[in-house]
Design an enzyme around this catalytic site. Structure first.
Site, PDB file in Angstrom:
ATOM      1  N   CYS A  64       9.279   4.303  -7.545  1.00  0.00           N
ATOM      2  CA  CYS A  64       9.006   4.684  -8.938  1.00  0.00           C
ATOM      3  C   CYS A  64       9.022   6.200  -9.134  1.00  0.00           C
ATOM      4  O   CYS A  64      10.089   6.786  -9.094  1.00  0.00           O
ATOM      5  CB  CYS A  64       7.710   4.036  -9.400  1.00  0.00           C
ATOM      6  SG  CYS A  64       7.657   3.894 -11.186  1.00  0.00           S
ATOM      7  N   HIS A  95       6.657  -1.689  -7.273  1.00  0.00           N
ATOM      8  CA  HIS A  95       5.343  -1.543  -6.639  1.00  0.00           C
ATOM      9  C   HIS A  95       4.931  -2.908  -6.092  1.00  0.00           C
ATOM     10  O   HIS A  95       5.568  -3.910  -6.370  1.00  0.00           O
ATOM     11  CB  HIS A  95       4.287  -1.122  -7.671  1.00  0.00           C
ATOM     12  CG  HIS A  95       4.549   0.181  -8.342  1.00  0.00           C
ATOM     13  ND1 HIS A  95       4.533   1.378  -7.668  1.00  0.00           N
ATOM     14  CD2 HIS A  95       4.801   0.485  -9.639  1.00  0.00           C
ATOM     15  CE1 HIS A  95       4.756   2.362  -8.532  1.00  0.00           C
ATOM     16  NE2 HIS A  95       4.931   1.854  -9.727  1.00  0.00           N
TER      17      HIS A  95
HETATM   18  N1  LIG Z   1       4.826   4.115 -11.873  1.00  0.00           N
HETATM   19  C1  LIG Z   1       5.291   5.333 -11.789  1.00  0.00           C
HETATM   20  O1  LIG Z   1       5.425   5.913 -10.707  1.00  0.00           O
HETATM   21  C2  LIG Z   1       5.610   6.055 -13.068  1.00  0.00           C
HETATM   22  C3  LIG Z   1       6.716   7.073 -12.913  1.00  0.00           C
HETATM   23  C4  LIG Z   1       6.901   7.956 -14.134  1.00  0.00           C
HETATM   24  N2  LIG Z   1       5.743   8.777 -14.323  1.00  0.00           N
HETATM   25  C5  LIG Z   1       7.263   7.118 -15.345  1.00  0.00           C
HETATM   26  O2  LIG Z   1       6.423   6.736 -16.115  1.00  0.00           O
HETATM   27  O3  LIG Z   1       8.429   6.818 -15.542  1.00  0.00           O
END
Ligand SMILES: NC(=O)CC[C@H](N)C(=O)O
Length: 250
Positions: free
Chosen positions: A95, A205
């Site tokens: 992510c 995740h």
């Molecule tokens: N879950 C995350 O790592 C979010 C990644 C990033 N901040 C987004 O919202 O796209």
């Protein structure tokens, strides 16, 4: 890597890239080695410290927009991650981590920030024309059918991100897979992630390696060569099947 030395698993900047529990990926890799009688060492790299260049696998997790800017700047300052990958190390970036290892990604203030350039991907809030409202945040279960060349079973996880990610023109690597449920990269190709050499980026995740032990073993064989198969606990199989049924609506 010598057989006797411990496999070194680096967990990069857990304070910045630890919001979504992806640090569990380090525990899964270490435990799957230990179950095989092999030595493993988890090397936590606190934010602000130099990333060591001598680890075998580097893990980057999810995080919020501002912390991921700090993480990208830290990794760009010393080029040890890039050097380690050139030297044969593997990377799993999830992510925010996936966005950070690309060429560029959105910072919290609406600006575009430079990434680490490990993979030829770019992330934006949207790739639509400016007059089209940006898509909603992608939140929920995600199911990915991996590229057949990887020899992996269906991947399960959850996603929570605002970014959309696409390959740069002429990019190297292949998508990790095709999205069956959820958003993933959020492009018309319905892909999730990238596999370029021994670098994997994904929106999953879970932690993704806890839910998908075959992906953990793929990373481990990349740094270790052939590994003895492991019998999964029956509960793990039952959970995977229950999850597959629930997500298929059956
Ligand atoms: N879950 C995350 O790592 C979010 C990644 C990033 N901040 C987004 O919202 O796209």
């Amino acid at each position: 890597m010598s057989r006797e030395s411990a496999t070194r698993i680096a967990l990069i900047y857990p304070e910045l890239l630890g919001t979504y529990g992806d640090g569990g990926n380090a525990i899964v890799l270490a435990q799957r080695l230990r179950w095989r009688g092999l030595r493993a060492e988890i090397v936590e790299v606190p934010a602000g410290e130099v990333v060591p260049a001598d680890c075998d696998i580097y893990l980057l997790g999810g995080g919020e927009d501002e912390p991921q800017v700090l993480a990208a700047d830290g990794m760009r300052r010393n080029r040890s991650l890039t050097r380690a990958v050139s030297g044969g190390a593997a990377v799993l970036a999830v992510c925010a981590g996936y966005q950070v290892i690309g060429a560029s990604f959105p910072a919290g203030n609406g600006r575009v920030h430079e990434g680490v350039h490990l993979v030829d991907m770019e992330t934006r809030r949207s790739f639509d024309p400016p007059d089209v409202p940006p898509p909603p945040r992608a939140v929920g279960d995600i199911v990915v059918e991996p590229d057949q060349r990887l020899g992996l079973p269906t991947l399960y996880g959850y996603e929570n991100h605002g970014g959309r990610t696409r390959p740069l023109p002429g990019s190297r690597g292949i998508p990790l897979g095709t999205v069956r449920l959820g958003v993933g990269d959020g492009t018309p190709a319905r892909t999730d992630g990238i596999v370029d050499g021994k670098v994997i980026g994904t929106y999953l995740h879970g932690p993704v390696l806890a839910q998908n032990p075959a992906l953990a073993d793929l990373l481990l064989t990349w740094v270790h060569g052939r590994l003895a198969p492991l019998d999964a606990p029956v509960e793990a199989d039952m959970l995977r099947r229950a999850r597959a049924r629930a997500l298929a609506g059956g």
